[in-house]
Structures are given as C-alpha cells and as structure tokens.
Scaffold this motif. Structure first.
Motif, PDB file in Angstrom:
ATOM      1  N   ARG A  58       0.842  -1.188   0.000  1.00  0.00           N
ATOM      2  CA  ARG A  58       0.000   0.000   0.000  1.00  0.00           C
ATOM      3  C   ARG A  58       0.880   1.242   0.000  1.00  0.00           C
ATOM      4  O   ARG A  58       1.931   1.284   0.644  1.00  0.00           O
ATOM      5  CB  ARG A  58      -0.908   0.008   1.240  1.00  0.00           C
ATOM      6  N   GLU A  60       1.754   4.364   1.409  1.00  0.00           N
ATOM      7  CA  GLU A  60       1.507   4.989   2.720  1.00  0.00           C
ATOM      8  C   GLU A  60       1.411   6.500   2.613  1.00  0.00           C
ATOM      9  O   GLU A  60       0.809   7.136   3.477  1.00  0.00           O
ATOM     10  CB  GLU A  60       2.626   4.589   3.684  1.00  0.00           C
ATOM     11  N   GLU A  64      -1.654   8.722   4.527  1.00  0.00           N
ATOM     12  CA  GLU A  64      -1.412   9.703   5.572  1.00  0.00           C
ATOM     13  C   GLU A  64      -2.219  10.975   5.369  1.00  0.00           C
ATOM     14  O   GLU A  64      -2.490  11.703   6.327  1.00  0.00           O
ATOM     15  CB  GLU A  64       0.084  10.035   5.618  1.00  0.00           C
ATOM     16  N   THR A  71      -6.328   0.242   9.225  1.00  0.00           N
ATOM     17  CA  THR A  71      -5.066  -0.291   8.735  1.00  0.00           C
ATOM     18  C   THR A  71      -5.286  -1.642   8.057  1.00  0.00           C
ATOM     19  O   THR A  71      -5.861  -2.550   8.645  1.00  0.00           O
ATOM     20  CB  THR A  71      -4.086  -0.476   9.903  1.00  0.00           C
ATOM     21  N   ARG A 148       6.193  -1.640  10.671  1.00  0.00           N
ATOM     22  CA  ARG A 148       6.140  -0.987   9.362  1.00  0.00           C
ATOM     23  C   ARG A 148       7.498  -1.071   8.682  1.00  0.00           C
ATOM     24  O   ARG A 148       8.532  -0.983   9.342  1.00  0.00           O
ATOM     25  CB  ARG A 148       5.749   0.490   9.487  1.00  0.00           C
ATOM     26  N   TYR A 149       7.483  -1.250   7.351  1.00  0.00           N
ATOM     27  CA  TYR A 149       8.663  -1.176   6.496  1.00  0.00           C
ATOM     28  C   TYR A 149       9.733  -2.190   6.945  1.00  0.00           C
ATOM     29  O   TYR A 149      10.598  -1.900   7.774  1.00  0.00           O
ATOM     30  CB  TYR A 149       9.261   0.233   6.486  1.00  0.00           C
ATOM     31  N   ARG A 158       8.112   4.371   0.963  1.00  0.00           N
ATOM     32  CA  ARG A 158       6.872   4.433   1.743  1.00  0.00           C
ATOM     33  C   ARG A 158       5.873   3.384   1.254  1.00  0.00           C
ATOM     34  O   ARG A 158       4.683   3.647   1.125  1.00  0.00           O
ATOM     35  CB  ARG A 158       6.262   5.824   1.661  1.00  0.00           C
ATOM     36  N   ARG A 160       4.194   0.038   2.217  1.00  0.00           N
ATOM     37  CA  ARG A 160       3.945  -0.725   3.437  1.00  0.00           C
ATOM     38  C   ARG A 160       3.133  -1.973   3.135  1.00  0.00           C
ATOM     39  O   ARG A 160       2.204  -1.948   2.321  1.00  0.00           O
ATOM     40  CB  ARG A 160       3.186   0.134   4.456  1.00  0.00           C
TER      41      ARG A 160
END
Length: 285
Positions: A58, A60, A64, A71, A148-149, A158, A160
């Motif tokens: 996705r 990210e 944001e 999520t 994350r990551y 970015r 994820r």
C-alpha cells in the motif's frame, strides 16, 4: 523463491561446461528477481509468500493524507513510479553492487599498495557496506517495534505491507506432505536395512521357490558355487558335502552363522577338508 528457481535453472545446465554459470551468477540472480517483480509487484499482485500471509503493498503517502483509515483494509496500491524505483533499487542495485564487488575482488583492489586510488575505492566500498548493514539493523529494530517497512527500500518508497482482506480461509491440504513423509521414512528404512542383508543368505532363502531348480541340480560340482571357479584348497560343507574354496566357505560361515549351502540350501554346520587332496599328497610321498 529466487533460490528455488535458481536451483531448477542450474539443473538445466548441469551437463554443460563446468563453471559456465558461475561467471554469470549476478546476471542470473538479477534476471530471476526481475521475473518475480514483473509478475507480482508490477501487476499489483503479491508474491506467493506475501499472498500466503494475506498481505499486499500500500502507498503509505496517500493514506497519511486521509483520516479514519482502517489499517490494512483501505488505501491505494503502489504507483507506477514506486514500482519502477522498487525494481531499480531491489534488482538493479543488488546487481550493480554484486558486480562491483566481484570486479574489485578480481582486481585485488584491497591488496594493491601501488594504486592508492583503487585502495581508497575499496575502503569506501567497505564503509558503504558497513553503513548499509548498520542502517538495516536499525530498520529491523524499528520494524519490530512499529510493524512498518521491513527493509530500507520499502521505507524509502513508503511502501507498506498491510492486510488485503479482513478474513482469510486457511484451508491447507496435508495430503502431499504426508505422502512425502511416508516415502522419506520408507527410503531411510531401506538405506538402513539393505547394507545389513547378506546377498547369499537371501538367495539361499529364495532358492527353494525359484523356477530354475533343474539347472541348479545339473550345475557342475567341480566349481565353487560362490566364486564360480575351480576350488583352491577345497573344503566340504557338512552335512551336504558340496565343495567350496576354503576362503569362500570360511568367510561366509563367519559372516552368517546360519549360512546355507548355495547348491542345496541346507544349513552348513561344519566344514571338512576334501579327502582327495590328502590322498593325493600321501600317494606322492
């Protein structure tokens, strides 16, 4: 997955010139990584391992901006630019670095005292590799804390990994795994038992059930039934009194206490030297 594909591809060229694929190993790894990227990330599909965990990539950055996003359920996939940069970094970056390392090791940049420039480049490469490993370790700690990551490339882009669907059916078939386990255990049992079996004992046990009894009865009694040659130091197997070489009969009786005669399948309880040899010696004297 790349290692599995590489193993199968190496088997294809197993009969070719030895070491032919070794000099093209970086290109082979890059080609396999490119194939995985082309048929997974580029077409907005997860890799087989990611699909088993019900995950997807996705963007990210787009999430944001929004608010009240659950999520793993909402959010767009990767953009074309993110996919291209992922390929350049994951496939091209690894290929260039592998080629640069092999070239510098072949040219022995680290051992060249007369070329300070090459030695500086070698030292710079070692520093870059150390910084990358330290950054990867730091990213691993952050991933374990935040979830994350999982690597530096995903953090830089970015991108994820999130859940693809809220529910996942875990229907796993164990039929092939059970079959593989049965065959593995059976093969291990055979590898354990076969070296312990005596071939002559097996033949003697199966001899009464063989179809060629007439041929065995008419077999020449002047040859040793074990080595198929004229007996050297002839000895008789008791009680059937068939002639053997001393060493053939002695070794078989020592190896198998329940040794049966190779001609008549009768158990051998003792051995006696052939009397014709003794009579021949006394006649010469």
């Amino acid at each position: 997955m790349s290692a599995m594909l590489k193993e199968q591809l190496v088997k294809v060229f197993s009969l070719m010139k030895p070491g032919m694929l070794f000099q093209y190993e970086p290109e082979l790894d890059a080609f396999l990584e490119f194939l995985i990227w082309r048929f997974s990330i580029w077409v907005d599909k997860p890799t087989p391992g990611i699909a088993l965990m019900n995950l997807r990539y996705r963007d990210e950055r787009a999430v944001e901006i929004r608010e009240n996003v659950r999520t793993g359920l909402e959010g767009p996939g990767l953009t074309v630019a993110q996919k291209m940069w992922y390929c350049i970094a994951a496939v091209g970056g690894q290929y260039i670095w592998a080629r640069l390392q092999s070239f510098s090791a072949f040219r022995r940049w680290g051992d060249s005292e007369q070329r300070p420039l090459a030695r500086r480049v070698w030292g710079l490469m070692q520093h870059i590799e150390g910084l990358y490993k330290a950054a990867s370790f730091g990213n691993l700690l952050l991933f374990l804390y935040t979830g994350r990551y999982r690597n530096l490339i995903e953090r830089a882009l970015r991108a994820r990994l999130v859940y693809e669907s809220p529910n996942m059916n875990r229907a796993v078939s164990f039929e092939y795994m059970n079959r593989q386990l049965v065959w593995n255990e059976f093969s291990e049992m055979l590898l354990l038992l076969l070296p312990l079996l005596n071939s002559s004992t097996v033949k003697s046990v199966l001899h009464p059930f063989s179809k060629n009894k007439s041929s065995s009865s008419t077999e020449d009694d002047s040859t040793c039934p074990i080595c198929r040659a004229s007996p050297t130091t002839p000895y008789l197997a008791l009680p059937c009194q068939h002639r053997y070489c001393y060493y053939c009969l002695r070794t078989r009786c020592a190896a198998a206490p329940s040794f049966r005669c190779s001609r008549c399948s009768e158990p051998v309880v003792a051995m006696q030297r052939h009397s014709s040899i003794v009579e021949h010696k006394t006649h010469n004297q």
